[in-house]
Enzyme design. Structure first.
Site, short mmCIF file in Angstrom:
data_model
loop_
_atom_site.label_atom_id
_atom_site.label_comp_id
_atom_site.label_asym_id
_atom_site.label_seq_id
_atom_site.Cartn_x
_atom_site.Cartn_y
_atom_site.Cartn_z
N ASP A 260 -6.01 1.96 -3.03
CA ASP A 260 -7.23 1.70 -2.26
C ASP A 260 -7.66 2.93 -1.47
OD1 ASP A 260 -5.30 1.68 -0.27
OD2 ASP A 260 -5.97 -0.18 0.66
N ASP B 156 -2.53 6.18 -3.28
CA ASP B 156 -1.37 5.52 -2.71
C ASP B 156 -0.94 4.39 -3.64
OD1 ASP B 156 -3.49 3.84 -2.22
OD2 ASP B 156 -2.83 3.24 -0.22
N ASP C 240 -1.24 1.16 -3.92
CA ASP C 240 -2.16 0.14 -4.44
C ASP C 240 -3.54 0.72 -4.75
OD1 ASP C 240 -3.05 0.44 -1.80
OD2 ASP C 240 -3.58 -1.66 -1.59
N SER D 232 0.82 -1.21 0.00
CA SER D 232 0.00 0.00 0.00
C SER D 232 0.86 1.26 0.00
CB SER D 232 -0.96 -0.04 1.19
OG SER D 232 -1.94 0.94 1.11
#
Length: 461
Positions: free
Chosen positions: A258, A254, A256, A107
């Site tokens: 999410d 960010d 990833d 992340s």
């Protein structure tokens, strides 16, 4: 032995804490635990399937290979979707009706770290018990299939990415009857900071297909530059670019994707609380905010809750972590929830936090409302907040120490309805986070400093 799974899967320094061997074992164990959720007849041709994706970290390649090998050795056919946002794997796990999905990502963490998180059928993150079950059988021998019973690994990043982008665009711009693409964001000039991460292709394409004029920064991943002075954890470039290009707003993801944060036309940061407030009011207007309630975490600013209360919107609090937000949403049949950090879950379209979906929905609300992002965010003022991390303490004793609890009660009494305090033990480190909100920054600083001092004195290791 410390618990391997944290608040968002398994994480650590790639090739030191998170090794190829561990990834292989996790794939093997996940097959044993999640494979019990159905029978082989559930899938085409009697084969059970898993979906694997990753962000842009260089370590993702060997970890994906190892994880896929563990799953295939356990009899699962594995579809490697390549580089794709975490919520893309959640979505595809559901629509492709595969037994499970897995994402290799850390992340917003620095590039040397990596992680593995799993999704069950339907695209939902695993509950704690399932993670405990995986950990319990990790590395154990079992009667693995042989011959024709072992699985295959196939690679199809293009199809996976296109399916996900189609879904994202359709959330605000479903195709017309003649199959032409509406452009609800036409004329909206925005800057998108992709953090050199997993949404470097997805977010710009989705926003452009919806009609936006997109200026893209930090969308050239090389395996090493993910989150480096970029994205939601380092928004300085985005703030400067929005002002330099006269864009109406900016969005930052960010690694990833999410989570999503935003920037208004003056370069001011718009955090997850403000974004949730804007979207909750929009859903309420459209009759889509179930039970007129927004699910937040204990870290959400009191200012958000007070503003929503004035609008007739209730809030329900959970522990920190989007998985706990989702659990509460499912339990109470709520349609919107999230975190101050920018994880926003829109249950109408997603089973987890989706940064690109949040960006599209926020941009769409700017257009629909006829107001600037700055004007929309102004309706959700944030109380000044101070956060102090107190390290090297016995975090488990924070909730039972009498001096600490008396001090908290005293500060809460003095603050009344004008602020609040929160003590939260870290989930991964021997520290306690002390947070205070008050009418002024100076008073928030005073309260937080007083409490942090007492925590350090009482709980020092």
């Amino acid at each position: 032995m410390p618990k391997m799974f944290g608040t968002d899967g398994v994480r650590g320094l790639a090739n030191r804490d998170l090794t190829a061997r561990l990834a292989l074992d996790l794939g093997d164990a996940a097959v044993r635990v999640l494979g019990d959720a159905g029978t082989q007849d559930d899938q085409p041709e009697g084969r059970r399937r898993a979906l694997v994706g990753r962000d842009t970290r260089v370590s993702g390649d060997f970890l994906a290979s190892a994880l896929s090998a563990g799953m295939a050795a356990g009899g699962f056919d594995v579809i490697d979707a390549g580089i794709i946002p975490t919520p893309g794997i959640a979505f595809l796990t559901s629509v492709l009706n595969v037994e499970m999905g897995a994402v290799i990502s850390a992340s917003h963490n620095p590039m040397p770290d990596n992680g593995i998180k799993f999704f069950a059928r339907g695209g939902f993150k695993l509950p704690d018990q399932k993670e405990d079950d995986i950990e319990a059988v990790l590395g154990q021998d079992w009667d693995r299939p042989t011959g024709a019973g072992v699985g295959r690994v196939s690679h199809d990043q293009t199809t996976a990415t296109n399916l996900y982008i189609d879904h994202l665009v359709a959330t605000i711009a479903p195709l017309n009857d003649d199959k032409t693409q509406p452009k609800p964001l036409k004329g909206l000039k925005i800057v998108a900071d992709c953090a050199n991460g997993a949404t470097s292709v997805v977010a710009p394409e989705a926003l452009r297909r919806a009609g936006a004029d997109v200026i893209v920064i930090n969308a050239s991943p090389d395996g090493y530059n993910i989150n480096k002075n970029a994205g939601s954890t380092h928004p300085e470039q985005l703030q400067a670019m929005v002002k330099a290009t006269d864009a109406v707003m900016g969005v930052a993801f960010d690694g990833d994707a999410d989570r999503c944060l935003a920037v208004d036309e003056d370069g001011n940061m718009i955090n997850g609380d403000q974004i949730m407030g804007i979207l909750a009011r929009a859903k309420q207007r459209e009759g889509k905010l179930n039970h007129d309630t927004l699910v937040v975490t204990v870290m959400s600013n009191l200012g958000l809750k007070l503003a929503l209360k004035d609008m007739g919107i209730k809030t329900v609090e959970t522990a920190v972590g989007d998985r706990y937000v989702l659990e509460e949403m499912l339990k109470g049949d709520y349609s919107l929830g999230g975190e101050q950090s920018g994880h926003v879950i829109n249950r109408e379209f997603a089973t987890t936090g989706d940064g690109t979906l949040t960006a599209l929905t926020l941009c769409n609300e700017v257009v629909k409302s006829g107001k600037s992002l700055k004007e929309l965010a102004a309706d959700f003022p944030q109380l000044p907040q101070t956060l102090i991390n107190v390290p090297n303490v016995d975090k488990k004793a924070a909730s039972t120490n009498k001096r600490i609890q008396d001090a908290v009660a005293r500060e809460e009494e003095l603050l009344g309805d004008t602020g609040r305090v929160l003590l939260r033990p870290s989930g991964t480190e021997p520290l306690v986070r002390v947070m205070a909100e008050a009418a002024t920054q100076a008073y928030a600083d005073e309260v937080c400093t007083r409490l942090a001092k007492i925590v350090a004195e009482e709980l020092a290791l």
